[in-house]
Design an enzyme around this catalytic site. Structure first.
Site, PDB file in Angstrom:
ATOM      1  CE  LYS A  42      -2.930  -2.394   3.299  1.00  0.00           C
ATOM      2  NZ  LYS A  42      -3.254  -2.379   4.750  1.00  0.00           N
ATOM      3  N   GLY A  43       2.148   1.072   0.361  1.00  0.00           N
ATOM      4  CA  GLY A  43       3.018   2.220   0.638  1.00  0.00           C
ATOM      5  C   GLY A  43       3.146   3.231  -0.482  1.00  0.00           C
ATOM      6  CD  GLU A  99       8.109  -0.885  -3.065  1.00  0.00           C
ATOM      7  OE1 GLU A  99       7.294  -0.114  -2.514  1.00  0.00           O
ATOM      8  OE2 GLU A  99       8.496  -1.926  -2.528  1.00  0.00           O
ATOM      9  CG  ASP A 100       6.868   2.385   0.138  1.00  0.00           C
ATOM     10  OD1 ASP A 100       7.585   1.500  -0.373  1.00  0.00           O
ATOM     11  OD2 ASP A 100       6.241   2.191   1.198  1.00  0.00           O
ATOM     12  CG  ASP A 103      14.986  -0.941   4.093  1.00  0.00           C
ATOM     13  OD1 ASP A 103      15.967  -0.244   4.359  1.00  0.00           O
ATOM     14  OD2 ASP A 103      14.434  -1.677   4.932  1.00  0.00           O
ATOM     15  CG  PHE A 152      10.993   2.700  10.368  1.00  0.00           C
ATOM     16  CD1 PHE A 152      11.214   1.567   9.584  1.00  0.00           C
ATOM     17  CD2 PHE A 152       9.682   3.119  10.575  1.00  0.00           C
ATOM     18  CE1 PHE A 152      10.148   0.858   9.028  1.00  0.00           C
ATOM     19  CE2 PHE A 152       8.612   2.417  10.030  1.00  0.00           C
ATOM     20  CZ  PHE A 152       8.853   1.288   9.256  1.00  0.00           C
ATOM     21  CB  VAL A 153      11.091   7.653   6.853  1.00  0.00           C
ATOM     22  CG1 VAL A 153      12.462   8.237   7.155  1.00  0.00           C
ATOM     23  CG2 VAL A 153      11.169   6.716   5.641  1.00  0.00           C
ATOM     24  NE  ARG A 165      -0.477   1.986   4.888  1.00  0.00           N
ATOM     25  CZ  ARG A 165       0.553   1.216   4.551  1.00  0.00           C
ATOM     26  NH1 ARG A 165       1.554   1.726   3.877  1.00  0.00           N
ATOM     27  NH2 ARG A 165       0.593  -0.057   4.903  1.00  0.00           N
TER      28      ARG A 165
HETATM   29  P1  IMP Z   1      12.800  -4.002   1.213  1.00  0.00           P
HETATM   30  O1  IMP Z   1      12.283  -5.298   0.666  1.00  0.00           O
HETATM   31  O2  IMP Z   1      13.623  -4.205   2.438  1.00  0.00           O
HETATM   32  O3  IMP Z   1      13.520  -3.152   0.182  1.00  0.00           O
HETATM   33  O4  IMP Z   1      11.572  -3.221   1.773  1.00  0.00           O
HETATM   34  C1  IMP Z   1      10.685  -2.547   1.006  1.00  0.00           C
HETATM   35  C2  IMP Z   1       9.419  -2.275   1.796  1.00  0.00           C
HETATM   36  O5  IMP Z   1       9.639  -2.189   3.204  1.00  0.00           O
HETATM   37  C3  IMP Z   1       8.890  -0.937   1.397  1.00  0.00           C
HETATM   38  O6  IMP Z   1       8.018  -1.014   0.314  1.00  0.00           O
HETATM   39  C4  IMP Z   1       8.203  -0.460   2.664  1.00  0.00           C
HETATM   40  O7  IMP Z   1       6.857  -0.887   2.697  1.00  0.00           O
HETATM   41  C5  IMP Z   1       8.950  -1.117   3.796  1.00  0.00           C
HETATM   42  N1  IMP Z   1       9.938  -0.185   4.422  1.00  0.00           N
HETATM   43  C6  IMP Z   1      11.276  -0.217   4.341  1.00  0.00           C
HETATM   44  N2  IMP Z   1      11.848   0.798   5.028  1.00  0.00           N
HETATM   45  C7  IMP Z   1      10.813   1.504   5.541  1.00  0.00           C
HETATM   46  C8  IMP Z   1      10.728   2.705   6.346  1.00  0.00           C
HETATM   47  O8  IMP Z   1      11.719   3.360   6.717  1.00  0.00           O
HETATM   48  N3  IMP Z   1       9.473   3.104   6.675  1.00  0.00           N
HETATM   49  C9  IMP Z   1       8.343   2.451   6.285  1.00  0.00           C
HETATM   50  N4  IMP Z   1       8.371   1.349   5.541  1.00  0.00           N
HETATM   51  C10 IMP Z   1       9.598   0.874   5.163  1.00  0.00           C
HETATM   52 MG    MG Z   2       5.072  -1.015   4.664  1.00  0.00          MG
END
Ligand code: IMP
Ligand code: MG
Length: 180
Positions: A42-43, A99-100, A103, A152-153, A165
């Site tokens: 949903k991000g 993507e939001d 990470d 963490f944001v 959100r």
């Molecule tokens: P990844 O698979 O670790 O790259 O994570 C991606 C997903 O993790 C993103 O689409 C977010 O939903 C969530 N995420 C990663 N870091 C943050 C953060 O700092 N705040 C909120 N959601 C995050």
């Molecule tokens: Mg999330």
């Protein structure tokens, strides 16, 4: 909600400028292509809603939902498809995954694998935020709004445990909120 925010990282005005710039680049790069913008729920919904209006060429939109997090602040490393695209990936489509935040990269690595297997003409990634320090998978964004430090944001679509959100800016969440 505001009391839980340590610091505003990107203001509404800054976000607006970032999205306009990304939209202009995408508009230029996808002229004459069959652009399908795929929002990762949903991000990315808030970013998606603004970005699609900053894209000035015809495009269609679709949505996917995946989960890798549970309610914590660290990825579990296991990605699950909760909702797939509504449409088939048709021959010649140019997918742009929105993507939001990028990470660890585990989510996007998985999505790239799943969607590439459907043989689109091209597939690229557009992320609003990028935390390069935390990368575990070999994934790079083709379009990135802003690099941010390892914090963490929340806000502008990003959540902690489904909250925050609807904040109109991106802010760092006070660690005491999740270190309980
Ligand atoms: P990844 O698979 O670790 O790259 O994570 C991606 C997903 O993790 C993103 O689409 C977010 O939903 C969530 N995420 C990663 N870091 C943050 C953060 O700092 N705040 C909120 N959601 C995050
Ligand atoms: Mg999330």
């Amino acid at each position: 909600m505001l009391n839980d925010i340590e610091k505003v990282l990107l203001s509404e005005d800054e976000l607006k400028k970032i999205v306009e710039d990304l939209g202009a680049k995408i508009t230029e790069d996808y002229k004459g292509k069959k652009l399908v913008v795929v929002s990762v729920l949903k991000g990315s919904v808030v970013f998606m809603a603004d970005l699609m209006r900053a894209i000035k060429i015809p495009c269609s939109i679709d949505f996917m939902a995946v989960s890798s997090y549970g309610s914590g602040t660290k990825t579990s490393g296991v990605v699950k498809i909760i909702k797939d695209l509504d449409s088939e990936v048709v021959c010649g489509s140019d997918l742009l995954i929105v993507e939001d935040i990028l990470d660890s990269g585990v989510t996007l690595e998985y999505l790239m694998k799943v969607l590439s297997a459907r043989n689109p003409n091209s597939i690229r990634i557009c992320t609003l935020l990028d935390k390069p320090e935390r990368r575990r998978a070999n994934i790079k964004a083709d379009y990135s709004g802003a690099q941010i430090p390892d914090a963490f944001v929340v806000g502008y679509g990003l959540d902690y445990d489904e909250k925050y959100r609807n904040l109109p800016f991106v802010g760092i969440l006070k660690p005491e909120v999740y270190e309980k």
